[in-house]
Structures are given as structure tokens and as C-alpha cells.
Design an enzyme around this catalytic site. Sequence first.
Site, PDB file in Angstrom:
ATOM      1  N   LYS A   1       0.821  -1.217   0.000  1.00 53.16           N
ATOM      2  CA  LYS A   1       0.000   0.000   0.000  1.00 53.16           C
ATOM      3  C   LYS A   1       0.860   1.274   0.000  1.00 53.16           C
ATOM      4  O   LYS A   1       2.046   1.227   0.352  1.00 53.16           O
ATOM      5  CB  LYS A   1      -0.941  -0.051   1.207  1.00 53.16           C
ATOM      6  CG  LYS A   1      -1.896  -1.254   1.147  1.00 53.16           C
ATOM      7  CD  LYS A   1      -2.944  -1.225   2.245  1.00 53.16           C
ATOM      8  CE  LYS A   1      -3.858  -2.443   2.154  1.00 53.16           C
ATOM      9  NZ  LYS A   1      -4.975  -2.384   3.117  1.00 53.16           N
TER      10      LYS A   1
ATOM     11  N   TYR B   1     -12.360  -1.929  -4.149  1.00 52.36           N
ATOM     12  CA  TYR B   1     -12.888  -2.098  -2.784  1.00 52.36           C
ATOM     13  C   TYR B   1     -14.414  -1.975  -2.724  1.00 52.36           C
ATOM     14  O   TYR B   1     -14.954  -1.725  -1.644  1.00 52.36           O
ATOM     15  CB  TYR B   1     -12.239  -1.078  -1.837  1.00 52.36           C
ATOM     16  CG  TYR B   1     -10.832  -1.453  -1.411  1.00 52.36           C
ATOM     17  CD1 TYR B   1     -10.599  -2.525  -0.538  1.00 52.36           C
ATOM     18  CD2 TYR B   1      -9.728  -0.743  -1.862  1.00 52.36           C
ATOM     19  CE1 TYR B   1      -9.317  -2.865  -0.126  1.00 52.36           C
ATOM     20  CE2 TYR B   1      -8.426  -1.075  -1.451  1.00 52.36           C
ATOM     21  CZ  TYR B   1      -8.244  -2.137  -0.585  1.00 52.36           C
ATOM     22  OH  TYR B   1      -6.975  -2.484  -0.176  1.00 52.36           O
TER      23      TYR B   1
ATOM     24  N   HIS C   1      -2.142  -5.579   1.292  1.00 51.82           N
ATOM     25  CA  HIS C   1      -3.415  -6.261   1.079  1.00 51.82           C
ATOM     26  C   HIS C   1      -3.132  -7.742   0.860  1.00 51.82           C
ATOM     27  O   HIS C   1      -2.104  -8.090   0.274  1.00 51.82           O
ATOM     28  CB  HIS C   1      -4.104  -5.698  -0.171  1.00 51.82           C
ATOM     29  CG  HIS C   1      -5.295  -6.499  -0.612  1.00 51.82           C
ATOM     30  ND1 HIS C   1      -6.531  -6.335  -0.034  1.00 51.82           N
ATOM     31  CD2 HIS C   1      -5.424  -7.481  -1.541  1.00 51.82           C
ATOM     32  CE1 HIS C   1      -7.379  -7.189  -0.602  1.00 51.82           C
ATOM     33  NE2 HIS C   1      -6.733  -7.894  -1.523  1.00 51.82           N
TER      34      HIS C   1
END
Length: 139
Positions: free
Chosen positions: A11, A51, A117
Site C-alpha cells: 500500500k 474495494y 493487502h
Amino acid sequence: MSGNITFTMIKPKAVENGHIGNILAKVIEGGFTIKAMKYLRLTKEQAMEFYAVHKERPFYNDLTEFMSSGPIVAAVIEKENAVEDYRKLIGATNPADAVEGTIRKLYATSIEANAVHGSDSDENAQIEAGFFFSKLEVF
Ligand code: GDP
């Protein structure tokens, strides 16, 4: 792609903090091989699409702003029992709860900026890998 893959992203905050090399070393030491990898920046719209499953959650806007705030590393990685073993290697969503030595414990700065993630099921691993990579980009 086989069932023994998972999808990961490093990220933006972990990239900004210079942790790409350390995180990839943990992934490889953890027994994973790299099947596909790219360095890119998501648009806000792309982060919202990725998402979308979280669109009703209160943190959806902050999360998608954050995930589009700078470059990320996206990768497909392979190992027997990849999804479960990778979730163990990265640790709990909230780094405060993550086991010592896990990637999130070592490199996360908050529950949102939690370094990496990792897909939560074989089905989502396939969907997420397909979001970033074509068949020609996976080895
Ligand atoms: P994961 O599967 O461990 O990544 O966790 P989730 O699927 O529940 O959440 C997806 C991502 O949303 C997490 O990795 C965090 O970056 C972020 N997130 C989860 N919970 C929170 C929260 O309570 N607040 C904020 N700001 N972000 C969160």
C-alpha cells in the site's frame, strides 16, 4: 491460474516509507514465488471499484482516497495454501493486533495504512489478480 495463488498489494504508505524491498523479502522468505508484479498508481475510481465490497463501510471513502494517494506494488504470488498462509504472514488487519514478526506488525502505521493487502479467499484472489493482470502478464 491455479488455486494456489493469492493477490497482494504493497500500500502507498509502505511504499513511501521505503519498505518495498523488505516486504518482498518477507514474501519470498515465506515460501511464495512471484507470478506477476507491477508498480502503478490507482485512480480514485479504480480504488473504489477494487474495494466495492466495502462501499457501505464508514471508512470506504478514506480507504479509497488513501489507496489512490500514491504508487503501489501489485503482485500475484504462489504457494501451496496461498490465501491462508499469506494472511498468516501479513497478520491481523489492525497492526496493533498483529503477531510479532508479521508484515503488518513490522511495516504498518495504522489500521488503514496497514502495509499490505492479501486476498481473503481463492475466489477473490482470482478476481483481484484479474483486476490488475491479463493472462499474458502472469508467469
Ligand atoms: P483485510 O482483509 O485484513 O485487508 O481487512 P478488511 O477487508 O476488513 O478491510 C480492507 C481494508 O480496509 C484494510 O486492509 C484496511 O486498509 C482498511 N480498514 C479496515 N478496517 C478499517 C477501519 O476501521 N478504519 C479504516 N480507516 N480503515 C480500515
